[in-house]
Design a protein around this motif. Structure first.
Motif, PDB file in Angstrom:
ATOM      1  N   PHE A   1       0.829  -1.205   0.000  1.00  0.00           N
ATOM      2  CA  PHE A   1       0.000   0.000   0.000  1.00  0.00           C
ATOM      3  C   PHE A   1       0.866   1.259   0.000  1.00  0.00           C
ATOM      4  N   GLY A   2       1.894   1.284   0.838  1.00  0.00           N
ATOM      5  CA  GLY A   2       2.751   2.460   0.918  1.00  0.00           C
ATOM      6  C   GLY A   2       3.464   2.750  -0.385  1.00  0.00           C
ATOM      7  N   THR A   3       4.001   1.711  -1.021  1.00  0.00           N
ATOM      8  CA  THR A   3       4.697   1.885  -2.295  1.00  0.00           C
ATOM      9  C   THR A   3       3.742   2.366  -3.381  1.00  0.00           C
ATOM     10  N   ALA A   4       2.575   1.716  -3.466  1.00  0.00           N
ATOM     11  CA  ALA A   4       1.606   2.082  -4.503  1.00  0.00           C
ATOM     12  C   ALA A   4       1.095   3.504  -4.313  1.00  0.00           C
ATOM     13  N   LEU A   5       0.806   3.873  -3.071  1.00  0.00           N
ATOM     14  CA  LEU A   5       0.303   5.223  -2.817  1.00  0.00           C
ATOM     15  C   LEU A   5       1.330   6.284  -3.196  1.00  0.00           C
TER      16      LEU A   5
ATOM     17  N   GLY B   1      11.165   3.948   1.178  1.00  0.00           N
ATOM     18  CA  GLY B   1      10.377   4.480   2.276  1.00  0.00           C
ATOM     19  C   GLY B   1       9.454   3.445   2.896  1.00  0.00           C
ATOM     20  N   ALA B   2       8.803   2.660   2.043  1.00  0.00           N
ATOM     21  CA  ALA B   2       7.847   1.667   2.538  1.00  0.00           C
ATOM     22  C   ALA B   2       8.537   0.601   3.381  1.00  0.00           C
ATOM     23  N   VAL B   3       9.641   0.069   2.900  1.00  0.00           N
ATOM     24  CA  VAL B   3      10.290  -1.014   3.634  1.00  0.00           C
ATOM     25  C   VAL B   3      11.001  -0.501   4.878  1.00  0.00           C
ATOM     26  N   ALA B   4      11.494   0.733   4.837  1.00  0.00           N
ATOM     27  CA  ALA B   4      12.134   1.305   6.019  1.00  0.00           C
ATOM     28  C   ALA B   4      11.144   1.426   7.175  1.00  0.00           C
ATOM     29  N   ALA B   5       9.866   1.632   6.845  1.00  0.00           N
ATOM     30  CA  ALA B   5       8.849   1.815   7.879  1.00  0.00           C
ATOM     31  C   ALA B   5       8.591   0.552   8.687  1.00  0.00           C
ATOM     32  N   VAL B   6       8.901  -0.613   8.131  1.00  0.00           N
ATOM     33  CA  VAL B   6       8.624  -1.876   8.843  1.00  0.00           C
ATOM     34  C   VAL B   6       9.896  -2.673   9.123  1.00  0.00           C
ATOM     35  N   LEU B   7      11.052  -2.101   8.795  1.00  0.00           N
ATOM     36  CA  LEU B   7      12.302  -2.851   8.904  1.00  0.00           C
ATOM     37  C   LEU B   7      12.571  -3.341  10.328  1.00  0.00           C
TER      38      LEU B   7
END
Length: 291
Positions: free
Chosen positions: A53-57, A190-196
């Protein structure tokens, strides 16, 4: 620079918000999203939909991206995430991995969730390539890079943080590029850093949903930033990884080569003494993704 920063922050914020929402109330109930990893610890799959979702948005709302690049990114990331989600749910408990296993089942008349994912991501990769490139050969190569990158990220998602760190490392050079390539690289970062941290802490995992979406996003950045020669080299690399298959994710290189071993352990919880002390790859628990 502003476009890249905006995409990175948008992806991180959206992914973190989606992850928090999934943790509060997961669709279908908590049990549906739980798996046991390679050490037997219970983790959830919430990070997968969150990073997709984060990447697509981020890519669909980036004002500096051309319309065709935005459409290609939305198509590839969302389709890869959806195909991965289907495999995460419908293929729960299926230990078969890699092209050979699923194509072998297809030859015997069985349509596995992995085969659906394989052809679905392949088709959308070609469509995305057609939106980004003009010449037929470049479109085919672009499709191979997008689909192959999605598959490669998934091959690496067998240990906590391995796929996430690989995406960060592979996308980092793209952040130095201008234009569409830089913005497209910033979104999966950005998306993956948020859940790393949660991935490394074995509270969550990317699963097929997240790994495929991130890989597709990374592949799009590669396509946007390369001409024919670069596309050929990247396509050869991802095809080679697909041929080698599971060895990419669980091969002995991760234990034998000190730099890889140190990089893999960076930020992770210590492994139980019994997992690698005997020099063997742990058996994948039933119902999980083997990580």
């Amino acid at each position: 620079m502003r476009g890249r920063a905006a995409a990175l922050l948008a992806a991180a914020g959206a992914a973190r918000a989606a992850y928090a929402g999934m943790r509060r109330k997961a669709p279908g109930g908590t049990e549906l999203w739980q798996r046991r990893n390679h050490t037997g610890r219970m983790v959830d799959l919430h990070a997968g939909p969150a990073v997709a979702f984060g990447t697509a948005l981020a890519v669909t709302t980036a004002p500096t991206l051309p319309v065709r690049a935005r459409a290609a990114a939305a198509l590839a990331v969302l389709a890869a995430g959806a195909c991965g989600a289907y495999d995460d749910m419908a293929g729960r408990g299926d230990r078969r991995r890699g092209f050979r296993a699923h194509l072998g089942a297809l030859r015997e008349g069985e349509i596995t969730s992995g085969a659906v994912k394989l052809f679905g991501i392949g088709a959308t990769g070609l469509l995305a390539g057609a939106l980004l490139k003009q010449r037929a050969a470049d479109r085919v190569l672009a499709g191979v890079v997008v689909a192959g990158s999605a598959h490669l990220a998934n091959l690496l998602d067998v240990r906590p943080g391995r796929a996430a760190k690989a995406v960060l490392a592979a996308a980092a050079p793209g952040l130095l590029l201008g234009g569409a390539a830089g913005v497209l690289a910033a979104a999966p970062v950005g998306a993956v850093a948020a859940v790393l941290c949660d991935d490394l802490g074995e509270r969550t995992m990317l699963g097929d949903t997240g790994a495929h979406a991130l890989g597709a996003g990374l592949g799009l950045a590669v396509v946007a930033g390369n001409g024919r020669t670069g596309l050929v080299l990247h396509a050869a690399a991802v095809v080679g990884a697909a041929i080698v298959g599971e060895a990419v994710g669980t091969g002995t290189a991760w234990r034998k080569f000190a730099p890889l071993r140190a990089w893999d352990a960076l930020g992770r919880r210590p492994e139980p003494a019994t997992v690698f002390s005997r020099g063997v790859t742990p058996v994948r628990p039933t119902g999980g993704r083997g990580r």
